[in-house]
Each structure stands twice: as C-alpha cells, then as structure tokens.
Write a protein that holds these residues in place. Structure first.
Motif, short mmCIF file in Angstrom:
data_model
loop_
_atom_site.label_atom_id
_atom_site.label_comp_id
_atom_site.label_asym_id
_atom_site.label_seq_id
_atom_site.Cartn_x
_atom_site.Cartn_y
_atom_site.Cartn_z
N ARG A 22 -40.72 -10.92 -0.05
CA ARG A 22 -39.46 -11.64 0.12
C ARG A 22 -38.77 -11.85 -1.22
O ARG A 22 -39.37 -12.34 -2.16
N GLY A 23 -37.51 -11.51 -1.27
CA GLY A 23 -36.78 -11.72 -2.51
C GLY A 23 -37.01 -10.62 -3.52
O GLY A 23 -36.23 -10.45 -4.45
N GLU A 61 -33.71 -18.93 -10.43
CA GLU A 61 -34.93 -19.24 -9.68
C GLU A 61 -35.40 -18.03 -8.87
O GLU A 61 -36.58 -17.70 -8.86
N ALA A 62 -34.42 -17.35 -8.23
CA ALA A 62 -34.76 -16.18 -7.42
C ALA A 62 -35.40 -15.10 -8.30
O ALA A 62 -36.29 -14.36 -7.85
N ASN A 122 -28.89 -21.91 -11.92
CA ASN A 122 -30.26 -22.31 -11.62
C ASN A 122 -30.79 -21.57 -10.39
O ASN A 122 -31.92 -21.08 -10.37
N GLN A 123 -29.95 -21.46 -9.36
CA GLN A 123 -30.41 -20.86 -8.11
C GLN A 123 -30.60 -19.35 -8.23
O GLN A 123 -31.50 -18.78 -7.62
N ILE A 124 -29.74 -18.70 -9.02
CA ILE A 124 -29.93 -17.27 -9.22
C ILE A 124 -31.16 -17.05 -10.10
O ILE A 124 -32.01 -16.21 -9.82
N VAL A 170 -39.15 -16.40 -9.54
CA VAL A 170 -40.23 -16.37 -8.54
C VAL A 170 -41.06 -15.10 -8.70
O VAL A 170 -42.27 -15.12 -8.58
N HIS A 171 -40.36 -14.01 -8.94
CA HIS A 171 -41.07 -12.72 -8.99
C HIS A 171 -41.28 -12.24 -10.42
O HIS A 171 -41.75 -11.14 -10.64
N ILE A 176 -27.87 -13.72 -5.66
CA ILE A 176 -29.25 -14.18 -5.47
C ILE A 176 -30.07 -13.09 -4.77
O ILE A 176 -31.20 -12.79 -5.14
#
Lengths: 326, 330, 346
Positions: C95-96, C122-123, C118-120, C126-127, C175
């Motif tokens: 995912r992502g 973060e995506a 922040n939200q971009i 994560v990886h 994102i």
C-alpha cells in the motif's frame, strides 16, 4: 419568445457579509454572490442557469423565489414587485413558486410517510378540505410515476430516483406557476436522470409550468432549457437560446466550459482541441476589476482590466458580456 | 491570533459582568427581606433596621450592586464606629448566618470542591475515553457490549443513590475505607486520597458513560473519514493511523464538553458533597438555600458562573490552538 | 482491434472477486465474481451506476475492505502477491508503495490537522524508513511542483482547508504518486469537481501516467470521462461485470443491452436533443435479493425474447465475434451484433 414574462429579475444584487457575526466581531468583507443580474422567465418555458460552484446560481434562484431578499434590484412576479414584501403576502406569493432540491434524501423528512410529505403543502391552500387529501395525493403520485399504493411508505423505502419523484410531487401539489429546480438530477445515476428529465418535461407540457433549472451539467441544460444563462462570479456572461449559446458561442468562458465537458465518444475526444483553463475561480469577496473572467481568460487584454464589459448583443443575436467575443 | 485571544478574553469579561448583574438582581428582587434574616429569634424591629443600614440593604438596588462591585475590587467596610468591620478585597459580601465574610467561606470550601472535581474529572476522563476507545475498536463484540451495559447502569443511577451505595459497601459494610473526612493534600496526601476516593468514583461512574459514548461515536465516525482511509492506503500501521488520524479528531469535540463539565463540577458537586458530608461549595450552597443566606447564594452562583465562563474560554482557545481551520479564520 | 491493449507487464490481476457484507437485513452482495487485469501504462475504466460494486472493488484491492466484517472470495494479485492471503505487514508494504489510491472527495481526503507538506512527506517516509526531515520536505516540494501547485515553497506549510477543491485533488494525487506506484486506483477522482477543474485533473493524470508509466484504474459513472481518459472499459451492474472492451469498441459497438441503455441515456452537447430521452426503465435491484439469473433481466427489454433463459442462468462472460468485446448476455453473437447496428437516440 412570444409568450409573456412571468418572473423577472432587474439588476439583482445579493451580497453576504463574511466573518463570524456576533458581539465584538467585525465583518471582514462581503461575498458578492450575485452582482447585478437581469433576466426574464417566460410562461411555460425553462430558463437554465449554468455555472461552476460558487458562481452564484443557487443564490440567484433563492432570490428569485424570494427565499432571500436581494441587497438591491428588484424581482417581479407577473409584473408585481415582490422584492420587499413580507409576511402573509410573501407566503401567498411563494405558494406560486416551488422548489425541487438536489438531494432528494436530505429534503424529505424521514419520519413522515410519502402521503404526509406530499399532503403537507395542501394544508396551506385556500379552501382546503382534509378529507380530499388522500385522493389528491394519490393523483399526484400517479402523475409523477409513483405507485399510489405506496402512500404509507417512508422515504428510505424508495430509490434515489423515486425520492426525487416524491420531491416533485410535493412541489406541484399546490399548483404552482413556477418551479425552481436546483441541480435536481445531479445526485442521480445517468439512467435515472433521463427518467426525471422526461418527467419534468411532461409536467411542463401538461400544466404549462415555468422552470428555473439550475445545473452545473451543460448537457442537462442544453436538453431541457429554452433559454440558457451562463454565470461566472455572480454575473451572467452569456444568455440566449440553447442553439445560440451552444452553437454560436461567443464568450470565452462559455467556450472553455463547453470544451471541458467530456464527450462520450472516444474518436472525437482523441482529436478535439480542448481549452484547459488555468487556475481557480477567484474569490467572490474580491473579484477582479473590470471583466471578472480576465484572470483566466486566454484573450484578456488591458481593456478588460479597466472596463467591465456589459451584457450586450455584439452581433451574435444574443447578449454576451465580453470585449472580445468570438 | 493575539487579537483573537484578546477579543475572547474581553468578551469573557463582559459576559461575567452581565452574569453578575443578573445574579445580583435576581436575588435582590426576591420577596425575602435580607435584613430580617440577619438575626434569629431574638430579633427586634430596631435591630433589623440597624442591620439593614449596616449591610446597605436600605439603599436602592442599583447602589447595592455598585457597592457589591466596588467590594469585589476594593474590599468593603460595614457599619461604623464600634460595630465596624471590613471584608477585604475581593469581598463578596457578609454572611450573617455564618458570621463571616463570604470570601472567607468560599476560600474554605473551594479547595474541597476543587479536590473532588479534579480527581473525579481525571478519573472520568480516563475511564470514559479509555472504555470508549475499546468500545469503538471492538465494535459489536463482547467488550463493546459489556461497556455499553456499564454505561447504561452508570447513566441510570441517581448520584445520591450511587454515593450511598458506595458508602455502604466500602465504609459501613467492608470497612475498607474510613468515613470521608477532608484533609488538605499538602498536610496528608494519603489521607486526602482516602477521603476522596469514593466521591471521585461516584462522579466518575456518573459522568463517564456519556464520555464513553462520545468517544465511541467520534472514533467510529472518524474511522469512516476518507482521510483515515487515505492514511491506511499510504501503508501506515494501524496504530499510527489510530493515533495521528483517528484519535486527534475524535477527541477534539470531547474536550469542548469536558471543559464545560469540569467548570460545572467546580461550581459544587452538590449531591456528592452532601452524601459524603464534605464541606465543599455545593454543601455551602445547599446550606445557604435552606437558610436563605442571600450573600452566600449570590457568591456561590457567581463563582460557579466564573468557572463555566473561564473553562469555556479555555476550550475556545484550545480549539484555536489545535485546529488549523479555526486558527486561520480568526 | 483486440479488446485488451497490452502495454506492458501485468500489474494487477483480479480473479473471480466476490465481496459480501453481512447486515441485519441479509447479505449485501456488493461484488459478484468479477475478473480483470491491468498492465503498466494501461488505463482501465470501470464504469457503472451507484450500487454497481465499482467502488467496493477498488477499496478491496487497496485492502480497505475489512476482511473480518466482509466475505471476500477470489484473488487479487498485485505484482504476483495475492493480497487476500498475504499477511498484514506484506500488504502494508504494498500500500502506498506498489499501489495507491485517489479518492472521490478531495475535501475530505486530506487530514485537516496536518500541513500538506507533512502529509506528502509522511507517505514517502512510510516506505523510506530512516529518511531525513530535509529529504521528506524536498520530496514533498518536488511533488507539489509536479502536480502543478503554484508557489510550492510557500504553500507546502499550509493546511488542506487553505486550498481549493481542484488543488486538494492535486495534493491527493501527489500523495498517491510520491513512491511511484505501479498501480494507481482513482475512485471517481473528478466527480466532486467542476468541469473546468475536471479537465485539468484528467490532463494531469494523463501526463503523470506518461512520466511514471503506472497502470491506472479509473472508476467513474461518467461515460464522457471514460471516452476521454481510458484505454479499456469494464461495465459493471449490480456487482457483476457486464461487458469488457477497448474504449473504441465499446463506444462503436456497445454489445450488452445494459451498456446500450447507459449510452442512450447520455445527453450530448452538440445536438439539440429536445424530446424524450432514452431511459432504462425501473431502477437497479437490491443487492440483498438479486433477481435470479441475469441481474439486468428485470430492466432488459430483450429478456422476454429468450423465454426463461435469462431468469434461470447467470450469463457468463464470452467473446462476441466479430466485434471482439466480452459480454455477459444470453443473446447469441448474431443478435448482439444486430443490436449494435440499431441506432439509438443520441
């Protein structure tokens, strides 16, 4: 347009103060939702108003229905000035104009049966007899294509399209002269949209109703309207018959809007030239000077920033508000 | 932001003034004669008149209110000559039944109420939010059902009944705890806890259920939000999504209610204090009602109002702080 | 023309997917034996009305359908891994990273409490465990630039509510694409937007696909969007797949009666179309009690011509020659071809 004018707006302006209103709080500006609109609605015909979200089309509809009082300008119903009427008089005038809403679910009270919903407006009619309500409601249900035996069912037992039929039955219950439909089909599936549009046309033919039909979907308006007004930031930029507005399009905004609509034909879609507007619609609190569309217009020149173009026939056979129409 | 805060504080000040005026007028217009209540059975008309003059009840209501307001900021002196005495600022009046300045009475009872309220609040928030979270995460399964049964029971108990029940079980029957008797926490912390644990539990059991429901509802609501789904779609761990995406937005509305509830509890936990015989503001108010002790009534009402207004203000400021949408609009 | 244009390797393979949700009223069979695949560089359009199961299909592929509360059968292979059988950490890793999603309503798809940067970031983080804050910010900035947000340096620290709907949808796309996924699922990505903004977003997705080479599944109810933006189409109705074809085949020769009905109901801008619109009578069936046999039968005006066949048997997907599309209808090839020759109201 041979038939007579039933509803007319003359230089209607509706401004809303922004910012939280209350003790110790100032208003910070005004949203110029509708900013000088004049138009006529003819008996038995349909005026379609198109535009993107925030263009003021819904506000205009509410002013026409006198659900809102305009900040300036006037509204006339059959020649009678109804701009500032109140109370009993307003209620009487309003019964001649009914509204059909976008969301058939939100506009129906879930705790009332269909019979109750449709019969409610009847109670306010002059010479109303409660005894005849049921027969009238079932007649109305028949008219809009609902099974009259479902009189006692509740809105949640109906599909989206059927709920919109309930909304329409409620609207025509009091024999109004005008129906204002605000995005009546945009929440419905395509196959159901067609059913509802056909129903609206049938009712118009049968009862000589006049419609104000608000939609963001240009194809819906093309199909149903006798007169199309294109709005942008509180103003009409182009108005005329669908053949004129869609066929001899003169305003660059109307052109862009039309070219943005996807065509359900991959062969045409692949080859056509599309005008993609850049940027967003400016804020209606602070619209651009001169022509409001100039910040996104591919043809804008200096003049457009200085002079506001008037809505005039510039040789296209229908009025256009643009200094450099096509 | 600073302008926003200043505006809110100013507004709270105005609100307080309005509330004080209304409270004062309300009690001043009661048909009871405050002067007649200043002495017991040994009253003579002369003594009543003398007291009326001493306490200023002979003056028009507006003057009385003005004197009251002045007293809040400057203190107030009653009578003259031999009988003269002064309630220093902030003076909220003089109680004849208690033979003391009202401020002193409030000062004595407020710590008790504050102790009850603070502990009860902490306990009910922990229990309410904690169980609410469990309930939401285990929706439809047995923990959720058990918690909802607990909620219903908690909601349906009258406070005084629950307090009596706890008192009976833990003090009279099993004798695990001594009969609550308030000591200041700085003197004897353990004793303070022992005295207040039952009132805390009472308040928590009564108040927690609505918080369980709020939390459960808020979390389930948020879990269906697209942005939570986007969080999962990013590949974030469920625990991270829960913390960063779900809890934050689910808890913000709860803070609003909690702030107000705490403010209200600070104004006096009437039933709890009465059953456990704790000398708090709630008990003081009850006593004042029974004795028609007007100055105390006005004062306790006002203090309660102050708490509610102050916590309302704090909640609003908190919103501006945590929610960017509120922050920018201001 | 073949009905499936292969542009690259198969990225997603869905086989016989069924999703049912038990409710107090009965089992809601949202998806019913659907199979399809998408390859890199290809855009597959899934078109259908509400309740057709198109969105449930999308969220099940993303693993957003809770398998504890839904009955999910069949297989969904992303890069060869069956995500219905893989363990949670494996699926989370996909995912992502391998697959990403764009939601319908950009107003609600972004977390209101964090800045868009922040939200971009973060995506991405994560990886990319161990990436620095500076790296995250640079990546986010780059993505904002790519999706056409003006003034990214200034806007990276703003919150979602400070952006317009179209701009928010660009951020959601940023994102989704930050890890260059091989599969992008766009669930009605332009439905909530105005037409002029819709045109911008479709254009953006096209150009990003060319750059990233992702496979795209575009879910929509709008046949216009299908015609403009996809290579191949799957038409869904009441949880079942009705017809599959390349976009030109589908529009030139819609073989399934439902597809034909759908196209007849579309209005055009070019022709004056006063007069009655073509409609499909009735409304879609309840997913709790589907009609026996073909789900479209009660609304199909041709079902009667086949006697009991349509109510007895669920039609299976088969190739219609010589059109080349796949259709789930009991009518034989000749009948279906004849249908496509009849002109319907446009």
């Amino acid at each position: 347009m041979s038939s007579e004018v039933i509803l007319e707006a003359i230089d209607v302006i509706k401004h809303f103060p922004t910012g939280a209103r209350g003790l110790l709080q100032r208003t910070t500006g005004t949203v110029k939702a509708v900013d000088g609109v004049s138009l006529q609605i003819y008996t038995g015909q349909t005026l379609g108003i198109v535009g993107e979200s925030g263009c003021g089309k819904s506000t205009l509809a509410r002013v026409l229905m006198r659900l809102l009082e305009p900040s300036a300008g006037s509204v006339k119903l059959q020649g009678e000035d109804i701009t500032h009427i109140h109370g009993q008089h307003l209620r009487k005038v309003r019964s001649q104009m009914q509204m059909v809403f976008q969301d058939p679910i939100a506009s129906l009270n879930p705790r009332h049966s269909v019979g109750e919903i449709i019969s409610t407006p009847l109670k306010f009619l002059e010479g109303h007899h409660a005894g005849s309500d049921k027969a009238r409601v079932q007649e109305l249900m028949n008219l809009v294509g609902l099974n009259p035996e479902h009189y006692n069912r509740y809105p949640h037992e109906f599909s989206g399209g059927q709920r919109q039929r309930i909304g329409i039955a409620r609207a025509i219950a009091v024999n109004p002269k005008i129906i204002v439909a605000d995005e009546p089909v945009s929440a419905l599936d395509v196959s159901i949209q067609a059913q509802i549009l056909n129903l609206l046309e049938k009712l118009q033919a049968d009862f000589g109703l006049s419609y104000v039909f608000i939609a963001h979907d240009l194809s819906v308006v093309r199909h149903i309207a006798d007169q199309v007004a294109v709005m942008y930031l509180g103003k009409i930029v182009e108005i005329g018959s669908p053949e004129d507005v869609y066929g001899i399009t003169a305003h660059p905004y109307t052109k862009a809007l039309m070219s943005a609509v996807p065509v359900a034909n991959p062969r045409i879609a692949a080859n056509r030239h599309r005008i993609v507007l850049t940027g967003d619609v400016p804020s209606p609190v602070n619209p651009p000077s001169g022509c409001r569309f100039r910040t996104r217009c591919p043809k804008a020149q200096e003049l457009c920033a200085q002079d506001e173009p008037l809505l005039l026939d510039r040789g296209h056979g229908h009025p256009v508000a643009c200094h450099f129409p096509d | 932001m600073i302008a926003y805060v200043t505006r809110r504080i100013l507004f709270a000040g105005v609100l307080l003034l309005v509330v004080s005026l209304f409270t004062f007028l309300l009690f001043a217009l009661l048909p009871t004669d405050p002067a007649a209540l200043t002495c017991g059975k040994a009253c003579t008309p002369e003594r009543i008149e003398a007291n009326r003059v001493r306490l200023g009840y002979d003056k028009p209501v507006t003057t009385q209110y003005w004197l009251f307001l002045k007293g809040v900021f400057a203190g107030r002196t009653y009578g003259e000559g031999q009988g003269e005495f002064t309630c220093p600022a902030p003076s909220l009046g003089y109680s004849f039944s208690e033979k003391d300045c009202v401020t002193t009475l409030i000062g004595r009872t407020l710590p008790v109420t504050a102790s009850i309220a603070a502990g009860g609040f902490a306990l009910w928030m922990i229990v309410g939010i904690g169980l609410g979270m469990v309930s939401a995460l285990k929706r439809g399964r047995w923990p959720d059902r058990a918690i909802s049964i607990f909620s219903v029971i908690g909601l349906s108990f009258p406070t005084f009944f629950l307090a009596l029940l706890l008192l009976f079980i833990f003090v009279i029957w099993t004798q695990i705890l001594p009969f609550p008797s308030y000591v200041a926490p700085q003197d004897d912390f353990i004793g303070w806890c022992k005295a207040l644990i039952l009132p805390w539990c009472t308040i928590a059991i009564i108040s927690a259920p609505s918080y369980i429901r709020l939390t459960r509802f808020g979390m389930l609501e948020t879990m269906n939000e697209d942005y939570v789904r986007l969080g999962i779609a990013k590949g974030l761990k469920r625990s991270v999504v829960l913390r960063k995406y779900v809890l934050r937005s689910a808890l913000i509305p709860i803070v609003t209610v909690a702030g107000l509830d705490f403010g209200i509890t600070l104004g006096g936990a009437v039933f709890t204090e009465s059953v456990f015989s704790l000398p708090g503001m709630g008990k003081l108010s009850i006593r004042a009602v029974i004795d028609s002790d007007l100055p105390v009534l006005v004062a306790t009402t006002l203090v309660a109002a102050v708490f509610i207004i102050v916590f309302n203000l704090l909640v609003d400021l908190f919103y501006g702080f945590v929610d960017p949408r509120v922050r920018v609009r201001t | 023309m073949s009905d499936e244009v292969r542009k690259g390797e198969v990225v997603l393979e869905v086989e016989d997917l069924s999703v049912g949700f038990p409710t107090p009223d009965g089992l809601v069979q949202a998806v019913n034996g659907v199979s399809f695949s998408v390859s890199s560089g290809q855009t597959l359009g899934i078109v259908g009305e509400s309740g057709s199961g198109k969105s449930v299909t999308a969220s099940t592929i993303m693993g957003l359908t809770n398998q504890k509360s839904a009955n999910v059968l069949g297989s969904i292979k992303v890069g060869g891994i069956d995500i219905l059988r893989a363990d949670e950490p494996t699926v989370r890793g996909l995912r992502g990273q391998e697959m990403a999603m764009v939601f319908q309503d950009p107003m609600s798809a972004l977390n209101p409490y964090y800045t868009v940067g922040n939200q971009i970031g973060e995506a991405y983080a994560v990886h990319h465990p161990g990436c620095t804050k500076k790296e995250r910010r640079e990546i986010a900035l780059g993505m904002l630039n790519k999706v056409g947000i003006p003034n990214p340096i200034q806007r990276i620290d703003e919150y979602p509510h400070q952006f317009s709907g179209g701009m928010r949808q660009r951020i959601v796309i940023a994102i989704a694409l930050v890890n260059n996924p091989r599969l992008l699922i766009a669930d009605e990505p332009t439905t909530a937007l105005d037409v002029t903004v819709q045109a911008q977003i479709l254009e953006l997705m096209k150009s990003l696909q060319q750059e990233f080479g992702s496979a795209i599944i575009l879910i929509t109810h709008d046949l216009g969007v299908v015609a403009e933006a996809v290579d191949d189409v799957m038409v869904m109705y009441a949880g079942r797949s009705m017809e599959k074809a390349s976009v030109t085949t589908l529009f030139d020769n819609p073989s399934h009666p439902y597809t034909r009905g759908l196209m007849g109901a579309v209005r055009s801008l070019d022709h004056s179309s006063r007069g009655s619109l073509h409609t499909i009578p009735g409304s879609p069936p309840s997913l709790i009690s589907l009609p026996s046999g073909c789900s479209f039968r009660p609304r199909c005006d041709l079902a009667a011509s086949l006697g009991d066949t349509c109510s007895l048997k669920v039609p299976s997907m088969r190739r219609v020659e010589p059109i080349g599309s796949l259709s789930a209808c009991h009518l034989d090839d000749q009948q279906l071809v004849n249908l496509t020759k009849k002109n319907f109201a446009s």
